[in-house]
Design a protein around this motif. Structure first.
Motif, short mmCIF file in Angstrom:
data_model
loop_
_atom_site.label_atom_id
_atom_site.label_comp_id
_atom_site.label_asym_id
_atom_site.label_seq_id
_atom_site.Cartn_x
_atom_site.Cartn_y
_atom_site.Cartn_z
N TYR A 133 -10.13 5.22 -13.38
CA TYR A 133 -10.81 4.77 -12.62
C TYR A 133 -9.95 3.68 -12.23
CZ TYR A 133 -13.48 0.23 -10.71
OH TYR A 133 -13.06 -0.67 -9.74
N GLN A 134 -9.08 2.94 -12.29
CA GLN A 134 -8.25 1.99 -12.55
C GLN A 134 -6.87 2.15 -11.74
OE1 GLN A 134 -7.78 0.10 -16.34
NE2 GLN A 134 -8.37 -1.06 -15.78
N LEU A 135 -6.42 3.50 -12.37
CA LEU A 135 -5.35 3.99 -11.35
C LEU A 135 -5.84 4.91 -10.10
CD1 LEU A 135 -3.89 6.54 -13.99
CD2 LEU A 135 -2.65 4.39 -13.15
N LEU A 136 -6.88 4.86 -9.97
CA LEU A 136 -7.52 5.71 -7.85
C LEU A 136 -7.84 4.62 -7.54
CD1 LEU A 136 -10.30 8.10 -9.38
CD2 LEU A 136 -8.25 8.70 -7.79
N PHE A 137 -8.47 2.73 -7.98
CA PHE A 137 -8.72 2.10 -7.73
C PHE A 137 -7.29 0.94 -7.49
CE2 PHE A 137 -9.10 -2.71 -7.33
CZ PHE A 137 -10.35 -3.18 -6.88
N ALA A 138 -6.14 1.22 -7.51
CA ALA A 138 -4.80 0.81 -7.54
C ALA A 138 -4.93 1.64 -6.46
CB ALA A 138 -3.97 0.76 -8.90
N LEU A 139 -4.37 3.03 -6.26
CA LEU A 139 -3.80 3.88 -5.09
C LEU A 139 -5.07 4.16 -3.91
CD1 LEU A 139 -3.39 8.02 -5.60
CD2 LEU A 139 -4.99 7.16 -3.67
N VAL A 140 -6.41 3.39 -3.51
CA VAL A 140 -6.90 2.98 -2.77
C VAL A 140 -6.47 1.72 -1.96
CG1 VAL A 140 -9.23 3.14 -1.71
CG2 VAL A 140 -8.47 4.80 -3.50
N SER A 141 -6.84 0.80 -3.28
CA SER A 141 -6.51 -0.23 -2.37
C SER A 141 -5.02 -0.56 -2.38
CB SER A 141 -6.12 -1.30 -4.10
OG SER A 141 -7.38 -1.61 -4.30
N GLY A 142 -3.74 0.24 -2.29
CA GLY A 142 -1.99 0.00 -2.03
C GLY A 142 -2.51 0.75 -0.30
N PHE A 143 -2.66 2.06 -0.50
CA PHE A 143 -2.65 2.69 0.67
C PHE A 143 -4.07 2.26 1.60
CE2 PHE A 143 -4.09 6.08 3.53
CZ PHE A 143 -2.86 6.16 3.89
N THR A 144 -5.10 1.08 1.50
CA THR A 144 -5.54 0.53 2.73
C THR A 144 -5.29 -0.59 3.21
OG1 THR A 144 -7.15 -0.06 0.81
CG2 THR A 144 -7.45 2.38 2.68
N GLU A 145 -3.99 -1.19 2.58
CA GLU A 145 -3.49 -2.73 2.51
C GLU A 145 -3.43 -2.79 3.59
OE1 GLU A 145 -3.77 -6.73 1.80
OE2 GLU A 145 -5.09 -5.01 0.63
N PHE A 146 -2.42 -2.03 4.09
CA PHE A 146 -1.91 -2.41 5.88
C PHE A 146 -2.73 -1.34 6.91
CE2 PHE A 146 1.05 -3.40 1.98
CZ PHE A 146 1.08 -4.90 2.56
N VAL A 175 -2.52 -5.10 -8.71
CA VAL A 175 -2.76 -4.34 -7.04
C VAL A 175 -1.81 -5.65 -5.88
CG1 VAL A 175 -4.37 -4.02 -4.94
CG2 VAL A 175 -4.81 -3.23 -7.60
N HIS A 176 -2.47 -6.53 -6.34
CA HIS A 176 -1.77 -7.48 -5.03
C HIS A 176 -0.36 -7.66 -5.49
CE1 HIS A 176 -5.91 -9.60 -4.78
NE2 HIS A 176 -6.05 -9.12 -4.27
N VAL A 177 0.34 -7.50 -6.49
CA VAL A 177 1.82 -7.70 -7.34
C VAL A 177 2.26 -6.62 -6.90
CG1 VAL A 177 3.44 -7.43 -8.60
CG2 VAL A 177 1.78 -9.24 -9.24
N GLY A 178 1.99 -5.45 -6.32
CA GLY A 178 2.67 -4.17 -6.21
C GLY A 178 2.51 -4.19 -4.62
N VAL A 179 1.55 -4.42 -4.51
CA VAL A 179 1.47 -4.86 -2.79
C VAL A 179 2.06 -5.74 -1.85
CG1 VAL A 179 -1.36 -3.07 -1.83
CG2 VAL A 179 -0.34 -5.74 -2.21
N ILE A 207 1.01 0.47 -14.97
CA ILE A 207 1.81 1.55 -14.16
C ILE A 207 0.73 1.08 -12.79
CG2 ILE A 207 0.09 3.76 -13.98
CD1 ILE A 207 1.41 4.05 -17.17
N CYS A 208 -0.54 0.52 -12.48
CA CYS A 208 -1.23 0.44 -11.68
C CYS A 208 -0.90 -0.49 -10.60
CB CYS A 208 -2.76 -0.04 -11.61
SG CYS A 208 -4.09 0.54 -13.08
N ALA A 209 -0.17 -1.44 -11.11
CA ALA A 209 1.23 -2.18 -10.22
C ALA A 209 2.08 -1.38 -9.17
CB ALA A 209 1.71 -3.72 -10.86
N GLY A 210 2.84 -0.33 -10.03
CA GLY A 210 3.48 0.60 -9.37
C GLY A 210 2.85 1.74 -8.29
#
Length: 283
Positions: A7-20, A49-53, A230-233
């Motif tokens: 769940y956390q990995l998918l959450f990071a994936l969705v959040s990162g891709f939709t941010e911009f 997530v926020h640090v990654g984006v 890993i989620c940040a990555g």
């Protein structure tokens, strides 16, 4: 240890891709949480997530960001400089400062709006409103303003449009690009400005995350910390992909006349008249 690593990995994936993109990251985070049944109130995950984006937008826009930061550093000691600073960089800095004020103030509302707006129905209504914001520039004549012709009113309206991103369902990036298009900014300059304005907002959200971590401190084991890294990555990688997608195709999808795809063949001479900004892609 995180209860659901997938769940956390998918959450990071969705959040990162939709941010911009022209779709709102926070709304998709909420929808993803509602559909998965998992609790989203994990400040460590949001921090990752926020640090990654944030790292993604800094990397992808480093050249422009470095020039703006250099101008900000030099503007405080102009009198001691033997050479003049770049006037275009000075104008860029003025535009960013003006637009950033309402956006930074809106960061204070993120926690409140996040609690108030829940459920599919209110999110659906706000996302419909976001879609109307994205479509509206298609009915307005495009312009070619850059930092030399952007007024303080233009910058303020762009900042206010970006401040709407405090409401889940409204895309911060999409609303800024729509406002910039309505005010006659060129798409390239509008996109660069919107990307740079995302930096202080993300820093503000990171501060909120750190406050949440400090107030609700809980021990994080080494395995859990590794998962967050890993989620940040993942968020970083998807954020870079999102920015690349926005730069390559965003002007056609989010605000503007869209794409004109036409093949010309045969003998003869063809004259093509294009009003506004044009970019050539070899597909």
């Amino acid at each position: 240890m995180p209860e659901n690593i997938l769940y956390q990995l998918l959450f990071a994936l969705v959040s990162g891709f939709t941010e911009f993109l022209g779709v709102d990251a926070s709304a998709h985070q909420k929808l993803f949480t509602l559909m998965s049944g998992e609790d989203r109130s994990d400040p460590m995950l949001m921090l990752a997530v926020h640090v990654g984006v944030l790292c993604a937008v800094i990397l992808m826009c480093w050249s422009k960001l470095r020039r703006v930061l250099r101008e900000r550093r030099l503007s405080g000691r102009k009198r001691r400089l033997k050479r003049q600073t770049d006037p275009l960089d000075q104008l860029d800095l003025q535009v960013l400062r003006t637009a950033a004020i309402p956006m930074l103030l809106s960061v204070l509302l993120y926690r409140l709006t996040d609690r108030l707006i829940n459920g599919f129905f209110p999110l659906a209504l706000i996302m419909i409103f976001n879609g109307l914001l994205l479509i509206y520039p298609s009915f307005v004549e495009s312009g070619n303003k850059d930092s030399r012709s952007v007024s303080r009113l233009d910058a303020t309206l762009i900042g206010l449009a970006g401040a709407l991103g405090a409401f889940p369902g409204v895309s911060r990036m999409g609303s800024m690009l729509s406002a910039a298009s309505v005010r006659g900014l060129s798409r390239t300059y509008a996109l660069d400005t919107a990307m740079l304005l995302s930096v202080p907002v993300l820093i503000g959200l990171i501060i909120w995350d750190l406050i949440g971590i400090v107030t609700g401190f809980a021990f994080v084991g080494p395995l859990a910390l590794l998962v967050y890294l890993i989620c940040a990555g993942v968020a970083f990688g998807m954020g870079c992909l999102s920015i690349h997608f926005q730069k390559r195709l965003g002007s056609g999808f989010f605000g503007g006349e869209g794409f004109i795809m036409q093949r010309l063949s045969g003998n003869g001479t063809a004259f093509i008249e294009i009003d506004g900004h044009a970019e050539e892609y070899h597909l």
